[in-house]
Write a protein that holds these residues in place. Structure first.
Motif: not given
Length: 342
Positions: A33-35, A38, A59, A61-62
């Motif tokens: 993950t990485s905001r 992404a 992200h 959330d995904e």
């Protein structure tokens, strides 16, 4: 195969986790993950992983982390504690490479890390992930607090002496040096090349966040509080920690034999022959801690030299070692890496 998620895969600890897990025969990387990044291919950010890691950063959330067997948090302090409860409730095991679950005294943690803890009840459950001390607890753990880099090198050097009651526990000294990667992959003036190269300095002399962690670990081994002066230093190298540890000897003993016997069955602790001087380059890229013990001029001071790679045994490698223990795999799985030289 173990389905693995990594939260925060864009830092030095994250890329080291990716390097090790990409070569782990029982690991299947599911999400990284990485905001901010992404959609970016991992191999675009880290070309060294081209051909080994084909995933893109996603992200959080995904990421569907609740479908993983284990999730590593390679994030700044304060992130893991916000997400760990939901993962544990979903049956996922968690290994936090930051400091959210290391210190049992919540007030002490909040003092040193400057924030309110989000899940203090989970701190009590978390197992401190130093395999050489807590192996059996790690086997059963849902949540492992991976030790810090300085605490790993310092504790492994002092543990045999404290277990045997051979040093005055009220006056221990740890003089430790770290490479610049220990500060993380971020832009800060003190770690810029022009600032850190060709120089050497102490920092955190009045108090460093790793001090309460080290004291806690040593007290657990010794059975009561210890007195420790800990002074970290920044050295102009990328990787490595060198800890020079001092203690006052309480009684005569064969210190070389003591260390050899204590770590005889520890694959990742190498006690060097008498008179040795371990170098940080001798562990670069590996999960090894190399130790030498000295008693200068036969006096009443014992000097222990302890070296690790801060990103491997001090972070990602030890995390993979903990994962192996948690899932009943040989501890060396994915970690048989020969140190890089030169």
């Amino acid at each position: 195969m173990l389905k693995i998620g990594i939260v925060g895969g864009t830092g030095y600890t994250g890329v080291e986790l990716l390097r090790l897990l990409a070569g782990h025969p029982q690991a299947e990387l599911r999400a990284i993950t990485s905001r901010a990044d992404a959609g970016t291919p991992v191999s675009q950010m880290f070309p060294s992983l081209r051909g080994y890691v084909d995933l893109k950063f996603v992200h959080p959330d995904e990421a569907h982390l609740d479908q993983c067997d284990v999730v590593f948090f390679a994030t700044p302090n304060g992130i893991a504690m916000q997400q760990t409860r939901a993962l544990l409730d979903a049956g996922v095991r968690v290994i936090d490479l930051a400091a959210d679950f290391r210190i049992k005294d919540i007030a002490e943690w909040e003092k040193w890390y400057g924030m309110t803890h989000a899940c203090p009840d989970l701190v009590a459950e978390a197992v401190y992930g130093l395999p050489e001390v807590n192996r059996e607890k790690i086997r059963q753990a849902r949540l492992v607090a991976n030790p810090g880099c300085y605490p790993t090198a310092v504790q492994l050097g002092f543990i045999p002496l404290l277990e045997a009651g051979l040093v005055e526990a009220g006056s221990l000294i740890a003089d430790a040096k770290s490479g610049v990667s220990g500060a993380g992959r971020k832009a800060e003036i003190p770690t810029l090349f022009s600032e850190a190269a060709d120089s050497f300095k102490a920092y955190g002399v009045a108090g460093h966040r790793h001090l309460p962690e080290i004291r806690q670990g040593l007290a657990n081994v010794f059975g009561k509080p210890v007195g420790l002066t800990f002074v970290p230093h920044l050295t102009p190298m990328i990787r490595g920690i060198h800890a020079t540890l001092y203690g006052r000897v309480r009684k005569d003993a064969d210190l070389q034999a003591l260390f050899e016997q204590r770590y005889a069955n520890e694959t990742f602790v190498d006690v060097l022959p008498a008179g040795s001087m371990p170098e940080t380059r001798s562990v670069r890229g590996s999960n090894l801690c190399r130790i030498a013990v000295h008693r200068p001029q036969g006096g009443d001071t014992v000097v222990v030299l302890s070296v690790i790679d801060n990103l491997v045994k001090g972070a990602a490698g030890q995390a993979v070692q903990n994962m192996n223990i948690m899932f009943g795999l040989p501890e060396t799985t994915g970690l048989n890496v020969i140190p890089l030289l030169p």
